[in-house]
Each structure stands twice: as structure tokens, then as C-alpha cells.
Design a protein around this motif. Structure first.
Motif, PDB file in Angstrom:
ATOM      1  N   GLY A  65      62.665  98.544  54.716  1.00 43.57           N
ATOM      2  CA  GLY A  65      62.531  97.576  53.557  1.00 43.57           C
ATOM      3  C   GLY A  65      62.615  96.407  53.475  1.00 43.57           C
ATOM      4  O   GLY A  65      63.290  95.623  51.975  1.00 43.57           O
ATOM      5  N   PHE A  66      63.184  95.727  54.383  1.00 42.47           N
ATOM      6  CA  PHE A  66      63.439  93.934  54.283  1.00 42.47           C
ATOM      7  C   PHE A  66      62.148  93.056  54.063  1.00 42.47           C
ATOM      8  O   PHE A  66      61.110  93.257  55.118  1.00 42.47           O
ATOM      9  CB  PHE A  66      64.156  94.153  55.470  1.00 42.47           C
ATOM     10  CG  PHE A  66      65.630  93.102  55.444  1.00 42.47           C
ATOM     11  CD1 PHE A  66      66.121  92.934  54.790  1.00 42.47           C
ATOM     12  CD2 PHE A  66      65.041  91.418  56.134  1.00 42.47           C
ATOM     13  CE1 PHE A  66      67.370  92.126  55.007  1.00 42.47           C
ATOM     14  CE2 PHE A  66      65.810  90.512  56.347  1.00 42.47           C
ATOM     15  CZ  PHE A  66      67.351  90.819  55.780  1.00 42.47           C
ATOM     16  N   SER A  67      62.518  92.226  53.612  1.00 38.90           N
ATOM     17  CA  SER A  67      63.419  91.651  52.850  1.00 38.90           C
ATOM     18  C   SER A  67      63.400  91.602  51.415  1.00 38.90           C
ATOM     19  O   SER A  67      64.108  91.126  50.347  1.00 38.90           O
ATOM     20  CB  SER A  67      63.991  90.823  53.299  1.00 38.90           C
ATOM     21  OG  SER A  67      63.225  88.930  52.906  1.00 38.90           O
ATOM     22  N   LEU A  68      63.116  92.469  50.499  1.00 37.19           N
ATOM     23  CA  LEU A  68      62.369  92.562  48.775  1.00 37.19           C
ATOM     24  C   LEU A  68      62.433  93.593  48.986  1.00 37.19           C
ATOM     25  O   LEU A  68      62.099  93.301  47.202  1.00 37.19           O
ATOM     26  CB  LEU A  68      60.963  91.942  49.441  1.00 37.19           C
ATOM     27  CG  LEU A  68      60.280  90.829  49.660  1.00 37.19           C
ATOM     28  CD1 LEU A  68      58.831  90.396  49.467  1.00 37.19           C
ATOM     29  CD2 LEU A  68      61.117  89.688  48.989  1.00 37.19           C
ATOM     30  N   GLY A  69      61.839  95.029  49.067  1.00 36.87           N
ATOM     31  CA  GLY A  69      62.941  96.283  48.761  1.00 36.87           C
ATOM     32  C   GLY A  69      61.594  96.722  48.150  1.00 36.87           C
ATOM     33  O   GLY A  69      61.390  98.419  48.254  1.00 36.87           O
ATOM     34  N   GLY A  70      60.092  95.840  48.106  1.00 33.73           N
ATOM     35  CA  GLY A  70      59.259  97.090  47.413  1.00 33.73           C
ATOM     36  C   GLY A  70      58.217  97.752  47.518  1.00 33.73           C
ATOM     37  O   GLY A  70      57.073  98.152  47.377  1.00 33.73           O
ATOM     38  N   VAL A  71      58.547  98.268  48.887  1.00 35.51           N
ATOM     39  CA  VAL A  71      57.720  99.263  49.863  1.00 35.51           C
ATOM     40  C   VAL A  71      57.657 100.534  49.232  1.00 35.51           C
ATOM     41  O   VAL A  71      58.855 100.406  48.895  1.00 35.51           O
ATOM     42  CB  VAL A  71      57.727  99.029  50.887  1.00 35.51           C
ATOM     43  CG1 VAL A  71      57.181  97.721  51.714  1.00 35.51           C
ATOM     44  CG2 VAL A  71      59.001  99.248  51.714  1.00 35.51           C
ATOM     45  N   THR A  72      56.517 101.469  49.467  1.00 38.38           N
ATOM     46  CA  THR A  72      56.995 102.923  49.026  1.00 38.38           C
ATOM     47  C   THR A  72      58.475 103.213  49.635  1.00 38.38           C
ATOM     48  O   THR A  72      58.297 103.122  50.750  1.00 38.38           O
ATOM     49  CB  THR A  72      55.266 103.273  49.396  1.00 38.38           C
ATOM     50  OG1 THR A  72      55.642 103.506  50.495  1.00 38.38           O
ATOM     51  CG2 THR A  72      53.978 102.740  48.406  1.00 38.38           C
ATOM     52  N   THR A  73      57.989 104.425  49.415  1.00 35.62           N
ATOM     53  CA  THR A  73      59.718 105.367  49.485  1.00 35.62           C
ATOM     54  C   THR A  73      59.134 105.794  51.439  1.00 35.62           C
ATOM     55  O   THR A  73      59.760 105.580  52.600  1.00 35.62           O
ATOM     56  CB  THR A  73      59.385 105.869  48.611  1.00 35.62           C
ATOM     57  OG1 THR A  73      60.260 106.343  47.468  1.00 35.62           O
ATOM     58  CG2 THR A  73      60.664 107.513  48.812  1.00 35.62           C
ATOM     59  N   GLN A  74      57.685 105.479  51.107  1.00 38.18           N
ATOM     60  CA  GLN A  74      57.383 107.038  52.147  1.00 38.18           C
ATOM     61  C   GLN A  74      57.523 105.654  53.559  1.00 38.18           C
ATOM     62  O   GLN A  74      57.728 106.107  54.786  1.00 38.18           O
ATOM     63  CB  GLN A  74      56.222 107.673  52.386  1.00 38.18           C
ATOM     64  CG  GLN A  74      55.388 108.088  53.211  1.00 38.18           C
ATOM     65  CD  GLN A  74      56.620 109.704  53.197  1.00 38.18           C
ATOM     66  OE1 GLN A  74      56.717 110.206  53.086  1.00 38.18           O
ATOM     67  NE2 GLN A  74      56.709 109.725  55.073  1.00 38.18           N
ATOM     68  N   THR A  75      56.835 105.095  53.457  1.00 39.39           N
ATOM     69  CA  THR A  75      56.772 103.562  54.096  1.00 39.39           C
ATOM     70  C   THR A  75      58.440 103.345  54.685  1.00 39.39           C
ATOM     71  O   THR A  75      58.399 103.338  55.717  1.00 39.39           O
ATOM     72  CB  THR A  75      56.268 102.251  53.557  1.00 39.39           C
ATOM     73  OG1 THR A  75      55.076 101.769  53.851  1.00 39.39           O
ATOM     74  CG2 THR A  75      56.429 100.990  54.644  1.00 39.39           C
ATOM     75  N   LYS A  76      59.530 103.106  53.453  1.00 39.13           N
ATOM     76  CA  LYS A  76      60.896 102.854  53.645  1.00 39.13           C
ATOM     77  C   LYS A  76      61.245 104.633  55.283  1.00 39.13           C
ATOM     78  O   LYS A  76      62.832 104.252  55.771  1.00 39.13           O
ATOM     79  CB  LYS A  76      61.967 102.879  53.172  1.00 39.13           C
ATOM     80  CG  LYS A  76      61.438 101.950  51.650  1.00 39.13           C
ATOM     81  CD  LYS A  76      62.586 101.445  51.244  1.00 39.13           C
ATOM     82  CE  LYS A  76      62.349 100.917  50.439  1.00 39.13           C
ATOM     83  NZ  LYS A  76      62.898 100.239  48.719  1.00 39.13           N
ATOM     84  N   VAL A  77      61.145 105.206  54.056  1.00 36.48           N
ATOM     85  CA  VAL A  77      61.085 106.469  55.284  1.00 36.48           C
ATOM     86  C   VAL A  77      60.918 106.825  56.387  1.00 36.48           C
ATOM     87  O   VAL A  77      61.710 106.708  57.786  1.00 36.48           O
ATOM     88  CB  VAL A  77      60.866 107.881  54.033  1.00 36.48           C
ATOM     89  CG1 VAL A  77      60.212 108.910  54.967  1.00 36.48           C
ATOM     90  CG2 VAL A  77      61.094 108.082  53.065  1.00 36.48           C
TER      91      VAL A  77
END
Length: 226
Positions: A65-77
């Protein structure tokens, strides 16, 4: 602290957006030469770094989720799962700052928890971007990541302003006690910076300036309070 002790604490990083393949190869060779335990590269380069470092017992870590953190949870997963498949052995995820600011605490907790689950037992650190938070938000963010099962709280990406401060490290350590790790990152450029952060309670240091720090170390004796 001597050179060996400093090296053991450092996560050597190369995360700038313009980094080339040739730079990653040079970076990995530096990690081998200096004997760092862990390096961090962007997801695109995890496979390459792993291929160069695995035989030297150097772990490859990845920011999620770098470098802003604002992507969806599923994207991070999915980013976490793919990075692990490519050889990542440590995960540094960025908290969803907008959700935190909106007081959507259940979402923030779940966002972290889902990445922790996807990490399958690998070391998971949560970047809370201390320079963008109030003291109350730092406390809340740390409480949420503890509840979500993370292993570390980390100060900053180094890309969004601010960085590690002694005051923030002391605060984070007071919140997590000795149960969790505290990673100081963002603006750490000198040997004295490292000493100050460790004395304040940091158990890991993230820096792209690791070589300059190590090369500057002389025969100095520093007393660690923590």
C-alpha cells in the motif's frame, strides 16, 4: 554500539520510484558486502532481489500500500500474497490514513488484520506516518494495529513529510511495551540518529542511508538506556 550491532538493526531500503534494475543489483551487492539482515524494495523488484540475496540469508522485505495507504484492503491483501510468492519475507504495510482521520476504526483494524492474515506468520509492520497524525491519532493507530495482530509499529515512509523523532519513538514504545517491535524510519541519516532512536526504544531502523551511517562509525562507546 559497534558496527556489527548497528548493522543487525538496520533494514536497508531502496524504494524511490525511479530505481532501475541496475541500481537494485548494486544495492543487493552492497547488502551482501555489509551483511545486512533485511532489505526493502518495491514489489516489482522482490523477485530479483530474492534471487540475488536468498543464498546469503538476507531477507527481502516489501512495502504494501506504499506510499499513500489509500488502496482497498483487497488490493493490499493481493499485493501481500503476490510479494510473498515472489520471495518477500517481511511485510511493511501502510495504514489507511483517510479512514483513520475519518474515525473509521473498525475499517482500519480490519484493513491491518487482513494483511496480517495474508502474511501467513511473516513479520508484519504497520506504518502509521507519525508526521501526519496528532498525538491522539498516533495512540489510536497503535492500539488498532496491536488489536489487529501486527508485530511492529513503524513511524513513517519517508515520502510523505515528517519522519522518526525521539518523542514519537518514546511514545510508541510506551504504548506497545516490550511485546511489539518499534521501527524508526524517515530521516535517519547519521550514526547519532540511530543511537538516539535505539535509546528512545526503537528495535529496528529503516534507512536508505545505511552505508553512510556504517562507514561513519568510529570506535565509539554509547550507552543504551533501553
Amino acid at each position: 554500539m559497534d558496527k556489527k550491532e548497528i548493522i543487525s538493526l538496520i533494514d536497508y531500503t531502496l524504494l524511490k520510484p525511479t530505481v532501475s534494475k541496475e541500481e537494485i543489483i548494486t544495492f543487493c551487492n552492497e547488502a551482501i558486502e555489509y551483511g545486512f539482515n533485511t532489505v526493502f524494495v518495491n514489489p516489482y523488484y522482490v523477485s530479483l532481489a530474492h534471487s540475488l540475496l536468498s543464498s546469503h540469508n538476507i531477507k527481502v522485505g516489501v512495502p504494501i500500500g506504499f506510499s499513500l495507504g489509500g488502496v482497498t484492503t483487497q488490493t493490499k491483501v493481493e499485493e501481500t500474497k503476490e510479494s510473498i510468492k515472489n520471495g518477500a519475507e517481511e511485510i511493511d504495510m501502510l495504514i489507511n490514513l483517510g479512514a483513520l482521520k475519518s474515525k473509521e476504526y473498525d475499517f482500519v483494524r480490519n484493513d491491518i488484520s487482513e494483511v496480517v492474515k495474508a502474511s501467513e506468520g511473516l513479520m508484519t509492520k504497520v506504518i502509521i506516518e507519525t508526521g501526519l497524525l496528532t498525538k491522539e491519532e498516533k495512540i489510536t493507530a497503535t492500539q488498532l494495529l496491536v488489536e489487529a495482530g501486527a508485530d511492529f509499529v513503524k513511524t513513517a515512509t519517508g515520502f510523505n513529510g515528517g519522519g522518526a523523532t525521539v518523542e514519537d519513538i518514546e511514545l510508541l514504545r510506551s504504548l506497545v511495551g516490550k511485546e511489539l517491535g518499534v521501527k524508526a524510519a524517515g530521516g535517519i541519516r547519521t550514526y547519532q540518529d540511530v543511537i538516539d532512536m535505539v535509546n528512545a526504544g526503537a528495535s529496528r531502523i529503516g534507512t536508505s542511508g545505511a552505508l553512510a551511517i556504517i562507514d561513519s562509525i568510529q570506535d565509539q562507546n554509547n550507552f543504551l538506556r533501553w
